[in-house]
Design an enzyme around this catalytic site. Structure first.
Site, PDB file in Angstrom:
ATOM      1  CD  GLU B  50      -3.057  -0.680   2.312  1.00 25.21           C
ATOM      2  OE1 GLU B  50      -3.944  -1.531   2.454  1.00 25.21           O
ATOM      3  OE2 GLU B  50      -2.856   0.237   3.132  1.00 25.21           O
ATOM      4  CG  ASP B  61      -4.392   8.680   7.939  1.00 25.72           C
ATOM      5  OD1 ASP B  61      -4.297   7.469   8.180  1.00 25.72           O
ATOM      6  OD2 ASP B  61      -4.582   9.145   6.800  1.00 25.72           O
ATOM      7  CE1 TYR B 176      -7.671  -1.473   6.523  1.00 25.13           C
ATOM      8  CE2 TYR B 176      -6.271  -1.013   4.640  1.00 25.13           C
ATOM      9  CZ  TYR B 176      -6.475  -1.020   6.003  1.00 25.13           C
ATOM     10  OH  TYR B 176      -5.498  -0.563   6.835  1.00 25.13           O
TER      11      TYR B 176
END
Lengths: 397, 275
Positions: B50, B61, B176
């Site tokens: 990734e 994040d 994911y």
């Protein structure tokens, strides 16, 4: 036009729900809860009760005789939302959102703030409704808005300094989103402007629309007709959208938004997303953003912390693109000068945010001539800004 | 190209083991160092790479990845240089899938069709765009479909049964699963909950399910690999890079070797035969 946004939160090509998957369920939950509340007469009744006796609505529509004389043209009316409890229009929205949060059973309120007005308004309503409140604020803004930081603490809120990025409003919003994603169960995110993922732009507009509704009726009573133009400053654009909303279908009324040109739109140091930005995706919506040639977000600059944001509400982007509203700008220097002018002529200390709307209002008054009628939103009072202004004028207090 | 992704998972299935997905931030701390780290990942045991695309405002994040993005931007990384990094990598490796991961605005600014064409040409296999939920990704997905690229979706603990079909519809390659409701770099979700979620998503999607967010140690990688088709590690690798940098954020002699050593130990644990 009042049918916007559509069911996907789109205002034409703008708006939407650009959030991480973790946040999709909570924003869908919020949308359902809001849609139920807005159709519940009890919710509106509770809102109106607080608005009348706690916030102090309706706010006056004041004929600014001396500013009118000074401009030498159209009659200038000021919608006095700076007289609301907590000193700005922000409380209208916080009242609505926190009543909704209570209804949803949320016990923890988070908010982002730039100038601190939204933070203070959120902390105020949270105190009144007995909820925990955490306000994210950029460190840069904490320094330039000390009085508001202290006010929030006095109201029982926790102010969390944000040091990432440029440590201003956009970074505070990133941090609030991070908190929300981590605490979705019990937490309600009270966004302060007509931006963010759907349903925020619509919901905040509806809570702020009381400004335009009142102003329209008040001017009708005073002058027997609609205004020729309504003018408001724009950061994210909540006070402007609140003023504009009821006038959008009235085609004869010009809608004028004034962005912060900082040191000048061509210097790169500004916060004028419509005048100097391009469409992009940030903080949950597609709208005009200040960005570089690689799609990275640029720092906004304005003497006014409340306008210091690189984006703008998606409905403004839409009204801009279809040509329904006009968007102009005013520099730091123009705002400072207008602040002093308004203080001396009208005995009103405007916040630095609406100080941006004053120079364009004066020009417009001249352009429209003595038969014209203008409403400008005096959306906040300037007490919070006296240190910044002293500093800019080189005065020690 | 989904072919590289598909053959990676069928190889792992035939070996009866889980895979290891390594995330790093492209251009952190600089282009050359970052490219060397990328080149070393397959040998260190990464089955899928990734490649992080930096963004100024990474609202999903945690601080570790945010700081890496800012270091990368400071060293003048652009979307084009990320694509170039993939192109360079492909000169020596044509098997390991590359998934680019980042936020919508830089991609939107380049234009979805132009980005898809450029990604395909660079040998990229798919993308995860964090702030494009299914409700908003139709345009990018159409551009990706034109080039047989996988737009990979995220499922989270807040993705309930009602929502899961929306999330998996039209997705390719793999799904994911973000094991905790939160930002990157937080604690791993409880293993039983993770196992149940993996099973649920695998059934709904018919695709492999990789699990990420919060895996930092070989023990955690081993535990996730019991149920998941692959374990993803991001923040721990990025942090291993950050710890080697000098006071100006520049690379030192261990900036390439340290993250690769970590990947070796984590991938070995993920690759152990399932109990």
């Amino acid at each position: 036009m009042s049918n916007y946004p559509d069911e996907n939160g789109r205002f034409g090509a703008f708006g939407g729900r650009f959030v991480a998957e973790t946040l999709m369920p909570p924003i869908l939950e919020l949308e359902a809860a809001y849609s139920e509340a807005r159709n519940d007469p009890n919710f509106q009744e509770e809102f109106d009760e607080f608005a009348a006796h706690y916030v102090g609505r309706p706010s006056p529509l004041y004929f600014a005789e001396r500013l009118t004389e000074h401009a030498g043209g159209a009659k200038i009316y000021l919608k006095r939302d700076e007289l609301n409890h907590t000193g700005a229009h922000k409380i209208n929205n916080c009242l609505g959102q926190l009543l909704l949060a209570k209804r949803m059973g949320k016990t923890r309120i988070i908010a982002e703030t730039g100038a601190g007005q939204h933070g203070v308004a959120t902390a105020t309503m949270a105190a009144r409704l007995g909820m925990d409140c955490i306000v994210f604020m950029g460190e840069t803004d904490i320094v330039r808005q000390k009085p508001n930081v202290f006010r929030m603490k006095l109201l029982g809120a926790e102010v969390r300094p944000v040091t990432s990025g440029t440590a201003t409003l956009k970074d505070a919003m990133n941090e609030a989103l991070r908190d929300w994603v981590t605490n979705v169960e019990n937490t309600f995110y009270c966004i302060g402007t007509v931006a963010g993922p759907h349903p925020y732009p619509e919901m905040v507009r509806e809570f702020q629309a009381v400004i335009g509704r009142e102003a329209k009726a008040q001017l009708k009573e005073r002058e027997g007709r609609l205004p020729d133009a309504v003018v408001a400053c724009i950061g994210g654009g909540s006070n402007a959208m609140g003023l504009f909303h009821d006038f959008v279908p009235e085609k004869s009324v010009r809608l004028i938004g004034v962005e912060a040109a900082g040191r000048g739109v061509d210097t790169g140091l500004h916060a004028a997303s419509l005048t100097g930005g391009a469409p992009g995706i940030l903080h949950g919506n597609r709208t005009y953003l200040l960005q570089d040639e690689d799609g990275q977000i640029c720092d906004a600059h304005s003497i006014s912390a409340g306008l210091d944001y690189p984006g703008i509400g998606p409905e403004h982007a839409y009204l801009h693109d279809i040509g329904r509203a006009e968007y102009v700008s005013a520099t730091d220097d123009e705002a400072l000068e207008a602040f002093q002018l308004c203080a001396r002529l009208e005995g009103i200390l405007p916040a630095l945010e609406p100080s941006h709307a004053i120079p364009r209002t004066l020009e417009l008054a001249k352009e429209l001539g003595p038969d014209g009628l203008i409403i400008m939103n005096m959306c906040g009072r300037g007490d919070k800004d006296v240190f910044t202004i002293a500093d800019a004028l080189g005065v020690e207090i | 190209m989904t072919k590289r992704i598909d053959s990676t998972f069928s190889r792992l299935r035939s070996e009866n083991k889980a895979g290891f997905v390594a995330y790093f931030m492209g251009g952190d701390p600089d282009y050359d160092t970052s490219l060397e780290i990328m080149k070393g990942l397959p040998k260190a045991g990464a089955d899928i790479i990734e490649l992080g695309m930096p963004f100024t405002d990474p609202a999903a994040d945690g601080p570790v990845i945010e700081l890496a993005g800012l270091r990368s931007l400071k060293s003048k990384t652009t979307l084009k240089s990320i694509l170039k990094m993939a192109t360079e990598f492909r000169k020596e490796n044509n098997e390991t899938p590359i998934i680019v991961m980042g936020y919508a605005n830089p991609v939107h600014h380049m234009g979805y069709a132009e980005f898809a064409a450029a990604a395909k040409q660079a040998g990229i296999d798919g993308a995860i765009i964090v702030d494009l939920p299914p409700e908003e990704d139709a345009d990018l997905r159409a551009a990706f479909d034109d080039h047989d690229l996988a737009l990979i979706r995220l499922a989270t603990p807040t993705t309930d049964d009602a929502r899961l079909p929306v999330v998996v519809k039209g997705t390719k390659g793999f799904v994911y699963y973000v094991s905790v409701a939160g930002i990157t770099g937080k604690a791993l979700g409880a293993s039983e909950a993770v196992a149940n979620a993996v099973e649920r998503i695998r059934t709904a999607s018919g695709l492999p399910v990789v699990v990420g967010f919060g895996i930092k140690t070989p023990e955690q990688a081993r535990s996730v690999a019991q149920d998941a088709d692959a374990a993803v590690v991001g923040s721990a690798i990025v942090d291993a890079i950050a710890k080697t940098l000098d006071e100006n954020g520049q690379a030192t002699s261990t900036t390439i070797s340290a993250p690769l050593a970590l990947v070796r130990s984590l991938s070995a644990a993920a690759h152990e035969p399932r109990i």
